[in-house]
Design an enzyme around this catalytic site. Structure first.
Site, PDB file in Angstrom:
ATOM      1  CG  HIS A 302       6.956  -7.146   7.664  1.00  0.00           C
ATOM      2  ND1 HIS A 302       8.202  -7.754   8.201  1.00  0.00           N
ATOM      3  CD2 HIS A 302       6.497  -6.332   8.605  1.00  0.00           C
ATOM      4  CE1 HIS A 302       8.507  -7.004   9.036  1.00  0.00           C
ATOM      5  NE2 HIS A 302       7.438  -6.342   9.414  1.00  0.00           N
ATOM      6  CG  ASP A 359       1.051  -0.787  10.516  1.00  0.00           C
ATOM      7  OD1 ASP A 359       2.212  -0.745   9.648  1.00  0.00           O
ATOM      8  OD2 ASP A 359       0.991  -0.149  11.622  1.00  0.00           O
TER       9      ASP A 359
HETATM   10  C1  SDX Z   1       5.698  -1.716   9.587  1.00  0.00           C
HETATM   11  O1  SDX Z   1      10.422  -3.498   9.161  1.00  0.00           O
HETATM   12  C2  SDX Z   1       9.649  -3.750  10.196  1.00  0.00           C
HETATM   13  O2  SDX Z   1       9.601  -4.622  11.169  1.00  0.00           O
HETATM   14  C3  SDX Z   1       8.378  -2.652  10.281  1.00  0.00           C
HETATM   15  C4  SDX Z   1       7.100  -3.038  11.300  1.00  0.00           C
HETATM   16  C5  SDX Z   1       7.451  -2.749  12.771  1.00  0.00           C
HETATM   17  O3  SDX Z   1       6.899  -3.277  13.644  1.00  0.00           O
HETATM   18  O4  SDX Z   1       8.581  -1.825  12.795  1.00  0.00           O
HETATM   19  O5  SDX Z   1       6.699  -4.339  11.097  1.00  0.00           O
HETATM   20  C6  SDX Z   1       5.888  -1.979  10.898  1.00  0.00           C
HETATM   21  O6  SDX Z   1       6.184  -0.998   9.056  1.00  0.00           O
HETATM   22  C7  SDX Z   1       4.780  -2.757   8.762  1.00  0.00           C
HETATM   23  C8  SDX Z   1       4.797  -2.505   7.155  1.00  0.00           C
HETATM   24  C9  SDX Z   1       3.664  -1.194   7.098  1.00  0.00           C
HETATM   25  N1  SDX Z   1       3.793  -0.684   5.616  1.00  0.00           N
HETATM   26  C10 SDX Z   1       2.628  -1.055   4.725  1.00  0.00           C
HETATM   27  O7  SDX Z   1       1.762  -1.939   5.110  1.00  0.00           O
HETATM   28  C11 SDX Z   1       2.654  -0.499   3.258  1.00  0.00           C
HETATM   29  C12 SDX Z   1       2.616  -1.426   2.369  1.00  0.00           C
HETATM   30  N2  SDX Z   1       3.672  -2.576   2.339  1.00  0.00           N
HETATM   31  C13 SDX Z   1       4.632  -2.396   1.383  1.00  0.00           C
HETATM   32  O8  SDX Z   1       4.908  -1.296   1.030  1.00  0.00           O
HETATM   33  C14 SDX Z   1       5.926  -3.096   1.693  1.00  0.00           C
HETATM   34  O9  SDX Z   1       5.304  -4.459   1.729  1.00  0.00           O
HETATM   35  C15 SDX Z   1       6.780  -2.915   2.675  1.00  0.00           C
HETATM   36  C16 SDX Z   1       7.291  -1.684   2.737  1.00  0.00           C
HETATM   37  C17 SDX Z   1       6.227  -3.169   4.037  1.00  0.00           C
HETATM   38  C18 SDX Z   1       8.168  -3.878   2.609  1.00  0.00           C
HETATM   39  O10 SDX Z   1       8.812  -3.493   1.543  1.00  0.00           O
HETATM   40  P1  SDX Z   1       9.975  -4.355   1.033  1.00  0.00           P
HETATM   41  O11 SDX Z   1      10.440  -5.526   1.802  1.00  0.00           O
HETATM   42  O12 SDX Z   1      10.968  -3.210   0.278  1.00  0.00           O
HETATM   43  O13 SDX Z   1       9.296  -5.121  -0.354  1.00  0.00           O
HETATM   44  P2  SDX Z   1       9.260  -4.384  -1.854  1.00  0.00           P
HETATM   45  O14 SDX Z   1       8.541  -3.276  -1.972  1.00  0.00           O
HETATM   46  O15 SDX Z   1      10.562  -5.071  -2.573  1.00  0.00           O
HETATM   47  O16 SDX Z   1       7.987  -5.736  -2.482  1.00  0.00           O
HETATM   48  C19 SDX Z   1       8.308  -6.945  -2.943  1.00  0.00           C
HETATM   49  C20 SDX Z   1       7.418  -7.061  -4.037  1.00  0.00           C
HETATM   50  C21 SDX Z   1       7.375  -5.942  -4.905  1.00  0.00           C
HETATM   51  O17 SDX Z   1       6.764  -6.641  -6.216  1.00  0.00           O
HETATM   52  P3  SDX Z   1       8.034  -7.364  -7.301  1.00  0.00           P
HETATM   53  O18 SDX Z   1       8.920  -6.066  -7.482  1.00  0.00           O
HETATM   54  O19 SDX Z   1       8.735  -8.539  -6.588  1.00  0.00           O
HETATM   55  O20 SDX Z   1       7.283  -7.662  -8.543  1.00  0.00           O
HETATM   56  O21 SDX Z   1       6.073  -7.185  -3.438  1.00  0.00           O
HETATM   57  C22 SDX Z   1       5.467  -6.184  -3.749  1.00  0.00           C
HETATM   58  C23 SDX Z   1       6.214  -4.972  -4.564  1.00  0.00           C
HETATM   59  O22 SDX Z   1       5.654  -4.326  -5.594  1.00  0.00           O
HETATM   60  N3  SDX Z   1       4.785  -5.460  -2.799  1.00  0.00           N
HETATM   61  C24 SDX Z   1       3.501  -5.094  -2.760  1.00  0.00           C
HETATM   62  C25 SDX Z   1       3.148  -4.615  -1.462  1.00  0.00           C
HETATM   63  N4  SDX Z   1       4.068  -4.991  -0.847  1.00  0.00           N
HETATM   64  C26 SDX Z   1       5.120  -5.335  -1.399  1.00  0.00           C
HETATM   65  N5  SDX Z   1       2.486  -5.248  -3.814  1.00  0.00           N
HETATM   66  C27 SDX Z   1       1.184  -4.578  -3.321  1.00  0.00           C
HETATM   67  N6  SDX Z   1       0.932  -4.290  -2.079  1.00  0.00           N
HETATM   68  C28 SDX Z   1       1.855  -4.244  -1.097  1.00  0.00           C
HETATM   69  N7  SDX Z   1       1.462  -4.036   0.076  1.00  0.00           N
END
Ligand code: SDX
Length: 424
Positions: A302, A359
């Site tokens: 998140h 989710d």
């Molecule tokens: C919702 O914003 C809100 O409030 C949203 C929400 C709402 O109520 O409106 O809460 C609802 O959208 C919840 C999120 C649902 N999405 C998912 O579950 C999809 C999987 N999660 C991600 O793709 C990710 O965690 C996000 C999109 C939720 C957040 O993305 P960010 O903040 O841009 O984080 P990032 O992509 O910069 O990740 C930081 C690090 C990265 O690794 P490094 O580059 O630091 O080495 O964490 C890793 C990412 O690769 N990472 C993950 C991951 N999520 C982040 N690695 C593996 N699996 C994951 N799910």
């Protein structure tokens, strides 16, 4: 708090500070370009406050979520979704009379405009319900001329909150080739939605209490979440003075993405993949750590919550309760719990603050309710509509409000002469 000091190109500037009611500190850069000639760069807006808001407070480090000061845990335990609509959209918990008034207003506007039902028939039965839902929200504006004043805007708010349930249910009914079921004003908001989804006249359909309670909770937990992607979209579109329906339809589009509300559908697809792949958890957690795989653990991580998402905590409990209440054994719940345990003991996920989000468990409950997977994000939107509308109204009421128009730092080609096609 003293102003912030910025030294740019040898010159010192002072930037005012804004401190929120929860002691959050924002550096006010609204005059930055005018005084320094520079802008900020913050791709993904991870460090940028787009507005001052009084609606929802989140503390990502502590896993705090409050709607207008009330903790989500307390609201989830005791409120109805209609009370939460009132709290978010009108700014306070309704007293008995206000609650009755809103309940009756919503009841009296549940029917779709005459002729609109036939629109659903034009979609292929394989259409994704999010495409149907966002199209039909926009189509509602064709039946109601642009609001002339705030009174008409508020009437459109009631119309949309009331009619969205039928729009969602009819998208489902069309996809399964069943006739549309008219709304019934003798049922509550949640009972009526479930009745429109599952009644197959002339067979009656008694809404099971365990489903009604679960739906009420799911709508409340999804109702608002400050400036997430879809809410920022609604504010952005509304800032051009686009009408309510156009703004909310845009919000549905943003929510559809698998990185946002579309994740609840992607979680179930991921859990099914693990199940079909001999429960090979390691294969999927390894893939999630390998950036080149393009695979992520859906329902994990998140932008704001870095220890836990309070909604996921509640939903994990409710998932087990609903399954037990319905006498359903869903292997995906055990797979989800297992995946959570493995991931939350793994350095890679711990270091990055990756925990189950809203989710991760919600899909297990929707499945138990008989909701098809591709309807999960529509269910998310039904709850979030209250938040989107409250945020949209707050944006419009801002006396200093302007059209949202971010800047950019240009990184492309500098000036060069045009080359005619025979010389390229
Ligand atoms: C919702 O914003 C809100 O409030 C949203 C929400 C709402 O109520 O409106 O809460 C609802 O959208 C919840 C999120 C649902 N999405 C998912 O579950 C999809 C999987 N999660 C991600 O793709 C990710 O965690 C996000 C999109 C939720 C957040 O993305 P960010 O903040 O841009 O984080 P990032 O992509 O910069 O990740 C930081 C690090 C990265 O690794 P490094 O580059 O630091 O080495 O964490 C890793 C990412 O690769 N990472 C993950 C991951 N999520 C982040 N690695 C593996 N699996 C994951 N799910």
């Amino acid at each position: 708090m003293d102003p912030a000091k910025l030294i740019l190109d040898g010159k010192e500037y002072e930037l005012p500070i804004v401190v929120g009611s929860e002691k959050e500190v924002g550096i006010d850069i609204s005059k930055l370009r005018g005084t320094t000639g520079a802008i900020t760069a913050d791709s993904g807006y991870g460090n940028t406050g787009s507005c001052l808001s009084t609606i929802t407070f989140i503390n990502g480090e502590k896993g705090i979520l409050r709607y207008r000061g009330y903790p989500i845990e307390e609201i989830a335990k005791s409120a109805s979704f209609t009370e939460v609509i009132h709290l978010l959209v009108y700014g306070h918990l309704p007293n008995k009379q206000e609650l009755e008034e809103l309940t009756n207003q919503l009841k009296s506007h549940r029917e779709l405009p005459k002729g609109m039902k036939s629109f659903f028939d034009a979609f292929p039965t394989t259409a994704h319900p999010m495409a149907v839902f966002s199209s039909m929200i926009s189509a509602l504006s064709t039946f109601y001329p642009a609001a002339k004043d705030e009174e008409e805007v508020n009437l459109n708010v009631i119309r949309l909150l009331a009619k969205q349930a039928a729009l969602a249910a009819y998208a489902y009914k069309h996809s399964v080739g069943q006739p549309y079921v008219d709304p019934r004003s003798d049922l509550t908001y949640t009972q009526d939605f479930l009745h429109m989804m599952y009644a197959e006249p002339p067979k009656a359909y008694e809404v099971p209490e365990v489903l009604d309670e679960a739906l009420n909770l799911l709508l409340i937990l999804h109702a608002d979440h400050e400036q997430n992607c879809s809410t920022s979209t609604v504010r952005m579109v509304g800032s051009s003075q686009a009408n309510l329906y156009a703004s909310m339809s845009a919000g549905v589009g943003a929510l559809w993405g698998p990185l946002h509300g579309g994740a609840n559908q992607a979680v179930i697809e991921m859990l099914e993949m693990i199940r079909k792949d001999d429960m090979n958890f390691k294969k999927y957690t390894d893939m999630a750590k390998d950036k080149s795989s393009g695979f992520r653990l859906m329902g994990f991580g998140h932008r704001v919550y870095k220890n836990f998402d309070p909604r996921a905590t509640i939903l994990k409990e409710v998932a087990a309760k609903v399954l037990e209440g319905l006498g359903i054994e869903d292997p995906l719940l055990e797979i989800a719990k297992n995946l959570e345990k493995i991931a939350t003991e793994d350095e890679y996920f711990l270091q990055r603050g990756l925990y189950p989000n809203v989710d991760f468990y919600s899909g297990i409950i929707y499945r138990a309710m008989g909701i098809p997977t591709d309807m999960f994000t529509v269910m998310f939107a039904l709850g979030r509509m209250a938040g989107w509308i409250s945020q949209w109204k707050e944006m419009r009421a801002d006396p200093k409000g302007r059209i949202y128009r971010p800047r950019q730092v240009y990184m492309g080609e500098t000036q060069r002469p045009f080359v005619p096609v025979d010389k390229r």
